[in-house]
Design an enzyme around this catalytic site. Structure first.
Site, PDB file in Angstrom:
ATOM      1  N   THR A   1       4.754  12.371  -7.970  1.00 41.33           N
ATOM      2  CA  THR A   1       5.671  12.856  -6.946  1.00 41.33           C
ATOM      3  C   THR A   1       7.018  13.166  -7.560  1.00 41.33           C
ATOM      4  O   THR A   1       7.587  12.335  -8.268  1.00 41.33           O
ATOM      5  CB  THR A   1       5.796  11.767  -5.868  1.00 41.33           C
TER       6      THR A   1
ATOM      7  N   GLN B   1      -3.756  16.907  -5.525  1.00 42.81           N
ATOM      8  CA  GLN B   1      -3.888  15.599  -4.864  1.00 42.81           C
ATOM      9  C   GLN B   1      -3.434  15.712  -3.416  1.00 42.81           C
ATOM     10  O   GLN B   1      -2.326  16.172  -3.127  1.00 42.81           O
ATOM     11  CB  GLN B   1      -3.081  14.516  -5.576  1.00 42.81           C
TER      12      GLN B   1
ATOM     13  N   ALA C   1      -5.223   5.666  -3.007  1.00 40.33           N
ATOM     14  CA  ALA C   1      -4.695   4.599  -3.871  1.00 40.33           C
ATOM     15  C   ALA C   1      -3.290   4.193  -3.437  1.00 40.33           C
ATOM     16  O   ALA C   1      -2.717   4.729  -2.490  1.00 40.33           O
ATOM     17  CB  ALA C   1      -4.658   5.101  -5.314  1.00 40.33           C
TER      18      ALA C   1
ATOM     19  N   TYR D   1      -1.042   3.942   0.240  1.00 42.04           N
ATOM     20  CA  TYR D   1      -0.841   4.962   1.276  1.00 42.04           C
ATOM     21  C   TYR D   1      -1.962   4.880   2.329  1.00 42.04           C
ATOM     22  O   TYR D   1      -2.793   3.969   2.288  1.00 42.04           O
ATOM     23  CB  TYR D   1      -0.698   6.339   0.613  1.00 42.04           C
TER      24      TYR D   1
ATOM     25  N   GLY E   1       0.828   9.389 -16.900  1.00 39.68           N
ATOM     26  CA  GLY E   1       2.016   9.611 -16.089  1.00 39.68           C
ATOM     27  C   GLY E   1       3.253   9.642 -16.977  1.00 39.68           C
ATOM     28  O   GLY E   1       3.671  10.701 -17.451  1.00 39.68           O
TER      29      GLY E   1
HETATM   30  C1  LIG Z   1       7.549   9.575 -10.869  1.00 36.00           C
HETATM   31  C2  LIG Z   1       6.154   9.107 -10.517  1.00 36.00           C
HETATM   32  C3  LIG Z   1       5.553   9.598  -9.372  1.00 36.00           C
HETATM   33  C4  LIG Z   1       4.244   9.207  -9.035  1.00 36.00           C
HETATM   34  N1  LIG Z   1       3.634   9.783  -7.940  1.00 36.00           N
HETATM   35  C5  LIG Z   1       2.320   9.564  -7.720  1.00 36.00           C
HETATM   36  C6  LIG Z   1       1.607  10.333  -6.745  1.00 36.00           C
HETATM   37  O1  LIG Z   1       2.143  11.256  -6.101  1.00 36.00           O
HETATM   38  N2  LIG Z   1       0.300  10.041  -6.541  1.00 36.00           N
HETATM   39  C7  LIG Z   1      -0.340   9.059  -7.258  1.00 36.00           C
HETATM   40  O2  LIG Z   1      -1.538   8.822  -7.041  1.00 36.00           O
HETATM   41  N3  LIG Z   1       0.311   8.332  -8.213  1.00 36.00           N
HETATM   42  C8  LIG Z   1       1.600   8.592  -8.477  1.00 36.00           C
HETATM   43  N4  LIG Z   1       2.233   7.933  -9.507  1.00 36.00           N
HETATM   44  C9  LIG Z   1       1.484   6.987 -10.352  1.00 36.00           C
HETATM   45  C10 LIG Z   1       0.960   7.682 -11.615  1.00 36.00           C
HETATM   46  O3  LIG Z   1      -0.001   8.682 -11.284  1.00 36.00           O
HETATM   47  C11 LIG Z   1       0.296   6.675 -12.583  1.00 36.00           C
HETATM   48  O4  LIG Z   1      -0.770   6.040 -11.937  1.00 36.00           O
HETATM   49  C12 LIG Z   1       1.276   5.619 -13.100  1.00 36.00           C
HETATM   50  O5  LIG Z   1       2.462   6.228 -13.580  1.00 36.00           O
HETATM   51  C13 LIG Z   1       0.645   4.805 -14.244  1.00 36.00           C
HETATM   52  O6  LIG Z   1       0.268   5.644 -15.314  1.00 36.00           O
HETATM   53  P1  LIG Z   1       1.122   5.712 -16.680  1.00 36.00           P
HETATM   54  O7  LIG Z   1       1.093   4.343 -17.274  1.00 36.00           O
HETATM   55  O8  LIG Z   1       0.433   6.736 -17.532  1.00 36.00           O
HETATM   56  O9  LIG Z   1       2.510   6.146 -16.298  1.00 36.00           O
HETATM   57  C14 LIG Z   1       3.544   8.287  -9.843  1.00 36.00           C
HETATM   58  C15 LIG Z   1       4.179   7.778 -10.993  1.00 36.00           C
HETATM   59  C16 LIG Z   1       5.445   8.202 -11.340  1.00 36.00           C
HETATM   60  C17 LIG Z   1       6.076   7.668 -12.616  1.00 36.00           C
END
Ligand SMILES: Cc1cc2nc3c(=O)[nH]c(=O)nc-3n(C[C@H](O)[C@H](O)[C@H](O)COP(=O)(O)O)c2cc1C
Length: 380
Positions: free
Chosen positions: A33, A109, A186, A189, A332
Site C-alpha cells: 500500500t 490484489q 491476510a 482485513y 516487500g
Molecule cells: C509499505 C507497506 C505496505 C504494505 N501493504 C500491503 C498490502 O497492501 N497488502 C498486503 O497483503 N501486504 C502489505 N504489506 C505487507 C508486505 O506485502 C509483506 O508481507 C511484508 O512487508 C513482509 O515482507 P518483507 O519482509 O519482504 O518486507 C505492506 C508492507 C509494507 C512495507
C-alpha cells in the site's frame, strides 16, 4: 550491504510456469500500500512509473497494493487505489501495459478493509463480522490516527454486496490487463476478520467453527471463479499475524492450516501466498510438528505457493526454494530498497539495505522520492 556470490545462478532466477502464469524468475514484488492514488481512487502516472520500475529491475511478478473493490465499505485508506469505476480500469491499464512492456507479469490484489478501514469517502463508519473493537490503533503510515471505530455487524445483504464487489472488481482487473487477481485474506482485513475467532462472534453460517469462519473467503473465491471461468488466475493471500496483532498464530496450528488451505484449493484458488514478517522466516513460518506453513500449503493443495518475509536475504531465499518450502518468493522491504533486485542477483551486485525513512512520515511515493533525492544530494 549483502554481497552475493555470482559464481552460480541463484535458484530464484530460474523461470517458472505455475498457476497459469509464465514467469521469468521466482521473484515477486509483494503487495504494498502506497496511499498515492488520486482522491477518487484513480491510479496515477507516478504509480505506473513505480510499478514499471520493478518490472525493468527484473522481477518476474508484480503484485499490486491492496486495491479496494466496491464503492461501499471496502476502502481502507484515503488515496488508496480502487478497481471499481471505468476511470480506475483505464488508469490501471497504463500500469499493466508498462509492466508487461518491461517483461513482467502482474496480478492485482483485491482488498476489503472491513473494520480496519481508516479512510473511506464513500460511507461513514466501518463494517465487520461482529461489533468488536479492533486491537491497537490506526496506522499513521497510511494516514490514520487514534483508536479504530467499532464496526457495525454485517448483515446478510452486506455480505452479499461485499462478495459481489470482489467479483465485479476481479472482472475489472482483467479488463485492465492484469494477468490475475489475488484475494487479500491476510493481515487482519475483512476476510481475515471473519477467519479470526476473536473478531468473529457470529452465530450464522459465517461464524463458529473454523470452516464456517472461513466461509466468506471461500465464497469470494468460488464466486470469482464462477465469474471469470476456469482459466483465470485467482490467488489468495493468507497470514497468521495481522497489522494490528503481529504475534497472532492460528490456534490449531498445523491442523487449522490444513483446513484453511484445503478448503481454499477446493474453492478454486490458483495459488496461495503466505504473508509473514521478519528475516527469520524459517522460524516464524514453522508450525508445531516442524513443517513450515508454506511447505504444508504445497503438500495439502498441490498448488504453487509464494513465501514471504525477509526473502531479500539470498541465503534464506535459496534455502526456501531448494528445500521445497515454496515455489515463489515475494519481497516487500527488499524490493523497495532494490527495485532492481533480480538484476543485482544476476550480476552479483551488492543489495542496498532498506531505509525506514523511505516510508516516513507516510508510505507515499512522494515521500520516497523526496527521501531518494535528499540521499542523492547528501552523497554528491
Ligand atoms: C509499505 C507497506 C505496505 C504494505 N501493504 C500491503 C498490502 O497492501 N497488502 C498486503 O497483503 N501486504 C502489505 N504489506 C505487507 C508486505 O506485502 C509483506 O508481507 C511484508 O512487508 C513482509 O515482507 P518483507 O519482509 O519482504 O518486507 C505492506 C508492507 C509494507 C512495507
Amino acid at each position: 550491504m549483502t554481497t552475493i556470490d555470482s559464481g552460480a545462478a541463484h535458484p530464484a532466477l530460474k523461470p517458472l510456469h505455475a498457476a497459469g502464469l509464465d514467469l521469468r524468475n521466482r521473484l515477486a514484488v509483494a503487495p504494498m500500500t502506497r496511499v498515492s492514488a488520486a482522491p477518487d481512487g484513480t491510479p496515477t502516472r507516478q504509480m505506473a512509473e513505480y510499478y514499471a520500475a520493478f518490472a525493468r529491475g527484473g522481477f518476474g511478478l508484480v503484485i499490486t497494493e491492496g486495491t479496494y473493490t466496491d464503492d461501499r465499505y471496502s476502502q481502507g485508506y484515503f488515496n488508496q487505489p480502487g478497481i471499481v469505476t471505468d476511470g480506475h480500469v483505464a488508469a490501471w491499464r497504463e500500469v499493466t501495459e508498462r509492466v508487461h512492456a518491461a517483461g513482467a507479469v502482474t496480478v492485482q490484489q483485491l482488498m476489503h478493509a472491513g473494520a480496519l478501514s481508516q479512510g473511506n469517502p464513500y460511507r461513514p463508519g466501518t463494517v465487520g463480522p461482529s461489533a468488536v473493537a479492533p486491537l491497537r490503533e490506526m496506522m499513521p503510515e497510511y494516514g490514520g490516527s487514534g483508536p479504530w471505530p467499532v464496526p457495525r455487524e454485517m448483515t446478510a445483504a452486506d455480505i452479499d454486496e461485499a462478495v459481489a464487489g470482489f467479483v465485479a472488481a476481479a472482472g475489472n482487473s482483467l479488463r485492465a490487463g492484469f494477468d490475475g487477481v489475488e484475494v487479500h485474506a491476510a493481515n487482519g482485513y475483512l476476510l481475515d476478520q471473519f477467519l479470526t475467532d476473536y473478531t468473529n462472534r457470529r452465530t450464522d453460517g459465517y461464524g463458529g467453527a473454523l470452516i464456517d469462519r472461513l466461509r466468506l473467503t471461500a465464497d469470494v473465491v468460488t464466486a470469482i471463479r464462477a465469474g471469470l471461468g476456469p482459466d483465470a488466475v485467482i490467488g489468495v493471500r493468507l497470514s497468521q499475524g495481522k497489522v494490528n496483532d503481529f504475534t497472532y498464530r492460528w490456534p490449531g496450528g498445523a491442523r487449522d492450516a490444513e483446513v484453511v488451505f484445503g478448503a481454499l484449493a477446493e474453492a478454486g484458488a490458483s495459488y496461495l501466498h503466505i504473508a509473514s514478517e521478519g528475516r527469520a522466516w524459517i522460524e516464524s513460518a514453522t508450525l508445531d510438528g516442524g513443517a513450515t506453513i508454506t511447505a504444508l500449503a504445497r503438500r495439502v493443495t498441490g498448488l504453487p505457493v509464494i513465501a514471504n518475509g525477509g526473502m531479500h536475504d539470498p541465503a534464506q531465499a535459496a534455502e526456501v526454494l531448494e528445500d521445497g518450502h515454496a515455489d515463489l518468493l515475494s519481497l516487500g522491504h527488499g524490493a523497495l530498497a532494490n527495485p532492481d533486485l533480480p538484476r543485482r542477483l544476476e550480476s552479483g551486485a551488492a543489495l542496498a539495505e532498506f531505509d525506514r525513512r523511505l516510508l516516513e512520515p507516510m508510505a507515499t511515493l512522494d515521500n520516497a522520492e523526496r527521501h531518494r533525492r535528499e540521499r542523492a544530494g547528501a552523497a554528491s
